[in-house]
Design a protein around this motif. Structure first.
Motif, mmCIF file in Angstrom:
data_model
loop_
_atom_site.group_PDB
_atom_site.id
_atom_site.type_symbol
_atom_site.label_atom_id
_atom_site.label_comp_id
_atom_site.label_asym_id
_atom_site.label_seq_id
_atom_site.Cartn_x
_atom_site.Cartn_y
_atom_site.Cartn_z
ATOM 1 N N ASN A 60 0.811 -1.208 0.000
ATOM 2 C CA ASN A 60 0.000 0.000 0.000
ATOM 3 C C ASN A 60 0.854 1.272 0.000
ATOM 4 O O ASN A 60 0.354 2.360 0.210
ATOM 5 N N LYS A 110 -1.825 7.242 -5.063
ATOM 6 C CA LYS A 110 -1.792 6.531 -3.780
ATOM 7 C C LYS A 110 -3.171 6.353 -3.169
ATOM 8 O O LYS A 110 -3.508 5.290 -2.655
ATOM 9 N N ARG A 119 -4.740 2.762 -2.297
ATOM 10 C CA ARG A 119 -5.104 2.360 -0.934
ATOM 11 C C ARG A 119 -6.599 2.088 -0.819
ATOM 12 O O ARG A 119 -7.023 1.279 -0.010
ATOM 13 N N LEU A 149 -7.339 -1.392 -1.446
ATOM 14 C CA LEU A 149 -6.768 -2.370 -0.513
ATOM 15 C C LEU A 149 -7.436 -2.195 0.848
ATOM 16 O O LEU A 149 -7.484 -1.089 1.374
ATOM 17 N N GLY A 196 -4.426 4.173 5.247
ATOM 18 C CA GLY A 196 -4.860 2.906 4.693
ATOM 19 C C GLY A 196 -6.189 3.025 3.971
ATOM 20 O O GLY A 196 -6.408 2.416 2.936
#
Lengths: 636, 578
Positions: A444, A466, A470, A473, B208
């Motif tokens: 990631n 990015k 991400r 994921l 994340g």
């Protein structure tokens, strides 16, 4: 985007100037207006000396005759002019203070947001290498020094500067000799302020540092309080604290002692100056010394009296400036730290491949769609010919010969090659420190690989934006972080568009629904302090639900079930199996039971993959995995 | 409240008392100086001889020096008194926190305790200094100046009857309005900082999920809200300065107008030019002292909140105390639970533990299994008396744990916690927590049992390797093993592992257990575990569910009789037979 700006800015640029510069940019109109107001009211507040001189000289002419009617004809117009000026000055003071209150808070708001926004863009490495307490103090202590600077120190400085300048000229207008004397006195005051004020500033800065140290100590001890109790270590921990406390006392006491002494020092130099002025004035009057002045007036009592008042005014203003010295020094240090944070190079993102909603024609061609279709595609613009290709998001992740090191001289991964086809479950097994988590950090792009390639659906992940990478994921980490808000809010964090029903569905999938509905307010239970009122296992279930609602094609489970007991794990596992269906999954686990059903198991040792294959194949291989499984071998 | 805080002055009583005394001296001198100066001006005006000027000058010079001495000394003593007061406050708070039981700690969060000990104490320190300096000085200056103004200006001083109430009323109104606004906004401000802290801690989660923009919006909204509230509050306070200016201007105009009329119409008999100029000075001093007083008032009310938060820490009653005439020795490592019930909060509906009856003989190895929320951890935390039972008794060595001194009990009951913690310092320092006098030999031995010796030696600095704050430079498994070694160094009679090998490999886990059994046969070992393998060899296995013990027995017995255990066994060994 602002890459070229960072080096252009000399590192040593004065943070105070930068702070003022950013204030100017924030309020290009209001700031000059405020400055004008400050200057105006400063001038008005320094001219009474002129009026007093005139009034006294009128009094002297009329005092013997006692003719008030005659005197008032001359005094009244002057008083009216004074009143007029005062009204204007009051207006400008009012405007200026209101504007300052408005601008200070607006400025702090902007600085806070700039700092926070900049911080969001910093790479994970920054947070891994900086203490959280230190980062926090930028938002509390350092910002506070800026507030002091903008709302108080700078206006006071400007005001005092103007007054001193105006009064200086008035003094010259009246009498050069006495002005010279006062200049000498002011010189002495400046020397004293520099010495004492500088000492105070030095210790205030030190106090700030020791305060940070004390904070760190207390924080660590608070977090480990249970350990302290279990080991009856109260005494030692108290001793350790007392040592820091004593240091803090020393700095704080010195800082304040210097600051407290500065006032009386300046004021009493002022008193002596006052006396000297009176004496010199007396001498000048007595011996009728020829006056040197801009006005050419001869020395008279009507000059000496306002001069005495001006001495007071001078002293008062110099005192005011000297009181601001320590806060300016502290603001300079605070601004320096704030700008240091803002100047941190942001996480670079040269990615241009983005994730878009997609529709697929019967013939297999992929189209971009504005509406949510449930299918996603990578939009890949090609710079060479300006064309755009679409690749359906499938979750195919391949690592080829990846090397990585957190610090250049200590490589963590060597030649790691992993192939995860869509819908496959890949597991990493290995001792702590073998590099399992590092691999997921690379996928990631929390960190960037040193050598090798990582491809996602055939696209080099360096080309993917990015945020989009991400988003595709889902990560469930070993340490769960929950946010202040309801349970529902926390699940929704995975997908802000999800409605309540979808969130509850996700919770069911993760097996979290059961305990949530038993909470006092169910899904509306408020979580605070990182969900402190939940058990570790419950928090992990929430984290899984959060990842479930995000519905990504690729999942990374990093010891996601480590804190869940094996019985609960069965429940979670069932949910996870449902969750994993049709997804590419990377699993990191200590418990071999968790990884047995993986399609591909990688055994990692010191950053190298030493064995790979499915459970059955690895057992038959009778290698490390087999020994590990039968408990005959340890990976460390 | 004030009395409790005042107790913290202790060894700084002398500077605390000296400060106001010195301040009084300074204030007296400071009000006398303009008086003498007025005399001097008049003397000059009357064309006095030079000697008179010099005499006055010397008197004034002496007074200035004296005032400097008083003022400077007062500044020094005030700083010392306030600094010392703050130091004692922090010391007391820290000492109090050390006495807290787990129940108390759970009520405050760590970060809130940190703020209370730093920021809040700083506020209180500042207002303490304000009280002994400004709060003494200002009323004095006010009274002196009024008296002097009457002495010098006579009728002219009546104008203060007009201007003082205006200022006083205005200042009070402003303070009244601003105070609640500030209270509200400070609370919001705290929450904002908590949100930042949360964000920093959860940065991996934020990134994340690619939630940076969302977080920015959230922060900007909260921050803007605070800006608005703060601006509102500060704009009210900003009225102070025009108000003050109005009063000074009023004073100036009035003195000039009425003063000059008085001088001329009385042909200098009622008042003279020198007095006129002192009237200006006194007027300024009177208004200034009121202004300062109102600022002190504001600072005091703001810090009252801080003082309150400090008091909460100081007055929290530790839930656990040593009994009178405590038992100081633990006979053996037997543990008995007799009808134990436990709730974390008295008003909780459900018992966390209900009707626990269990006997553990000294030297036994006991395994505890159970699902999340089955209260395994709670059960073992009652043994070293980290919490007190709600009903029933827990006995160690045949004596109720509440009869031991906490030190004696906890020295003999060593517990490796689930969320364990190493402290910044070397590995050696950390191990010495278990036993401050441990020799290198003993440390190495403990580490060998805990399977930590090998990896510690592998570090370049070995036992002198620095552990960073929070122990982030060792892996989870290594941390757990160091924690076990630390607990072993205590040489306790009872050793409790609360899932303390969860991050350790199966093999190492087994190894540690074998070593423990061999090296510490006399020690009672209580092991909470997830894996049956971890407790299979135990003399007694306890199965817990929903705060109750559902079954006890050895592995073989349970395999025969207990459904839950059978399920667990099947599930955990399923892979092996498949």
């Amino acid at each position: 985007m602002k890459k070229d700006r960072a080096p252009a800015r000399p590192a040593g640029r004065n943070p105070l100037l930068r702070a003022v510069g950013s204030l100017r940019r924030a309020y290009p109109v209001l700031l000059p207006l405020t400055i004008v107001c400050i200057i105006f009211s400063a001038i008005v507040s320094s001219i009474p000396a002129l009026f007093i001189q005139r009034v006294i000289s009128i009094i002297e002419r009329y005092v013997d005759s006692g003719d008030w009617a005659g005197a008032s004809a001359e005094i009244m117009p002057m008083i009216l002019v004074l009143i007029g000026l005062y009204v204007l000055s009051l207006l400008s003071t009012f405007t200026q203070t209101q504007l300052l209150a408005y601008m200070t808070q607006g400025y702090l708001y902007k600085m806070r947001c700039r700092m926070f926004n900049g911080m969001q863009n910093l790479p994970v490495r920054y947070f891994d290498t900086h203490k959280h307490g230190d980062i926090m103090s930028h938002y509390t202590n350092d910002i506070d020094t800026l507030r002091q600077l903008v709302s108080q120190s700078l206006p006071a400085l400007l005001q005092a500067g103007v007054v001193v300048l105006v009064v200086f000229f008035i003094m010259l207008w009246f009498c050069g000799w006495l002005t010279l004397l006062i200049l000498l006195g002011v010189g002495a005051m400046f020397l004293v302020s520099r010495k004492v004020g500088g000492g105070s500033a030095r210790f205030f800065v030190r106090q700030q540092q020791t305060l940070g140290k004390a904070e760190g100590y207390v924080q660590e001890m608070m977090n480990g309080l249970k350990v302290i109790k279990v080991f009856c270590h109260e005494e030692q921990s108290q001793q350790g604290f007392d040592a820091v406390n004593e240091e803090l006392f020393g700095d704080s006491f010195r800082a304040h002692a210097y600051a407290n002494m500065l006032g009386p020092l300046i004021m009493n130099i002022g008193n002596v100056l006052y006396v000297l002025t009176a004496m010199c004035g007396g001498l000048l009057l007595l011996f009728n010394v020829p006056n040197i002045s801009l006005s050419g007036m001869p020395i008279a009592i009507s000059i000496v009296v306002p001069f005495l008042n001006m001495t007071k005014q001078f002293t008062g203003n110099v005192n005011q400036v000297s009181q601001e010295i320590s806060s300016i020094v502290m603001a300079s240090a605070g601004a320096g730290r704030i700008f240091a944070l803002m100047d941190q190079p942001p996480e670079t993102d040269e990615g241009y491949v983005t994730l878009v909603n997609a529709t697929v024609d019967p013939d297999g061609t992929v189209h971009e769609s504005a509406a949510r279709t449930g299918r996603w595609a990578w939009k890949h613009p090609h710079q060479a010919d300006g064309s755009v290709t679409y690749t359906l998001l499938q979750g195919d992740v391949r690592l080829t010969d990846v090397d990585f090191a957190y610090v250049p001289e200590k490589p963590v991964l060597h030649n790691v090659t992993v192939v995860a086809e869509p819908g496959k479950k890949v597991a990493f097994v290995g001792a702590t420190g073998a590099g399992k988590t590092t691999i997921t950090n690379l996928i990631n792009r929390f960190y960037d690989i040193a050598d090798g390639k990582i491809r996602y659906d055939g696209i080099n992940i360096n080309k993917i934006k990015k945020a989009d990478l991400r988003r595709s994921l889902g990560v469930v980490l070993q340490d769960t972080n929950l946010f202040t808000g309801t349970v529902m809010d926390n699940i929704r964090y995975g997908n802000l568009d999800a409605d309540d029903e979808a969130c509850i569905q996700a919770a069911r999938l993760a097996g979290a629904d059961d305990f949530i509905s038993r909470l006092p307010q169910g899904y509306r239970t408020l979580l605070t302090n990182n969900g402190a009122n939940l058990s570790q296992g419950q928090r992990q279930l929430l984290a899984i639900a959060r990842a479930a609602v995000a519905d990504p094609p690729v999942m990374i489970l990093d010891e996601a079930t480590s804190s869940i007991d094996t019985r609960t794990e069965v429940i979670v596992q069932r949910g996870m199996d449902r969750l994993m269906k049709g997804r590419t999954v990377f699993v990191i686990a200590h418990r071999l039971s968790t990884v047995q059903n993986a399609d591909d198991i990688m055994v990692l040792d010191h950053g190298r993959i030493i064995e790979r294959g499915n459970h059955q194949a690895l057992l038959e291989q009778k290698g490390v995995y087999y020994q590990l499984y039968t408990g005959a071998f340890e990976l460390e | 409240m004030i009395r409790r805080l005042a107790r913290c002055i202790r060894d700084y009583k002398a500077p605390t008392i000296w400060t106001p005394v010195l301040i009084i001296g300074e204030a007296i001198l400071e009000s006398l100086i303009p008086f003498i100066i007025a005399e001097l001006v008049n003397q000059i005006n009357d064309g006095c001889p030079f000697e008179t000027i010099v005499r006055y000058g010397l008197i004034l010079f002496g007074m200035a020096c004296l005032s400097l001495c008083f003022g400077g000394l007062a500044g020094y003593t005030a700083a010392r008194a306030a600094g010392g007061f703050a130091k004692n406050l922090r010391h007391d708070m820290y000492a109090c926190i050390q006495q807290y039981s787990f129940g108390n700690i759970d009520r405050f969060s760590a970060s809130s305790l940190v703020t209370r000990m730093t920021t809040d104490v700083l506020y209180v320190q500042m207002s303490f200094m304000q009280i002994i300096r400004t709060a003494v000085r200002c009323p004095l200056m006010f009274i002196f100046s009024i008296v002097m103004a009457y002495v010098m200006g006579g009728a002219l001083a009546t104008m203060f009857v007009v201007v003082v109430p205006i200022l006083l009323f205005g200042l009070l109104m402003i303070a009244r309005k601003a105070m609640p606004a500030f209270h509200r906004v400070f609370r919001k401000y705290d929450r904002l900082n908590e949100a930042v802290e949360e964000n920093v801690r959860a940065m991996r989660t934020v990134k994340g999920f690619a939630r940076e923009e969302y977080e920015k919006e959230k922060f900007a909204a909260a921050s803007d809200d605070i800006r608005r509230d703060f601006t509102r509050a500060e704009r009210i306070v900003a009225l102070n300065s025009p108000l003050m200016q109005f009063c000074i201007y009023f004073n100036m105009v009035a003195v000039l107008f009425f003063g000059s009329r008085l001088i001329i119409s009385s042909t200098g008999a009622a008042i003279n030019v020198g007095q006129l100029s002192s009237m200006l000075t006194y007027g300024f001093q009177i208004l200034m002292s009121l202004m300062m007083l109102s600022m002190v008032y504001v600072i005091l009310t703001i810090s009252a909140e801080s003082a309150h938060r400090i008091l909460e820490v100081l007055e929290e009653v530790p839930a656990l105390r040593d009994p009178e005439n405590p038992v100081e020795t633990v006979q053996d490592g037997s543990v008995d639970f007799d009808g134990v019930c436990f709730k974390y909060a008295p008003d909780a509906e459900k018992d966390t533990l209900a009707d626990i009856r269990l006997h553990i003989a000294s030297g036994q190895t006991v395994g505890i299994l159970g699902g999340t929320g089955s209260s395994k951890s709670t059960l073992v935390q009652l043994i070293p008396r980290l919490y007190d039972v709600t009903a029933g008794t827990v006995s160690v060595g045949g004596i109720d744990v509440r009869r031991y001194s906490l030190q004696a009990l906890r020295d003999q009951v060593s517990m490796v916690l689930q969320n364990n913690q190493l402290f910044s310092g070397t590995i050696r320092d950390n191990l010495r927590w278990g036993n401050p006098d441990a020799t290198d030999e003993q440390m190495e031995q403990a580490c060998r049992i805990a399977c930590a010796d090998d990896f510690v030696r592998a570090f370049p600095q070995g036992y002198d390797t620095m552990i960073s704050q929070g122990g982030t430079n060792v892996s989870g498994g290594q941390k757990q093993r160091l924690c076990i070694a630390r607990a072993l160094l205590k040489k306790p009679k009872i050793l409790i592992f609360d899932d303390s090998t969860s991050a350790v490999d199966t093999k190492t886990d087994a190894h540690i257990r074998a070593q423990l059994a061999q090296a510490l046969p006399q020690t009672t070992k209580i092991i909470i575990a997830q894996r049956i393998a971890s407790v299979q060899q135990a003399d007694l296995i306890v199965i817990m569910d929903g705060g109750r013990i559902t079954a006890t027995g050895t592995h073989d017995q349970l395999l025969q009789t207990c459904q839950i255990y059978q399920d667990l066994w099947a599930q955990q060994t399923g892979g092996a037979t498949a």
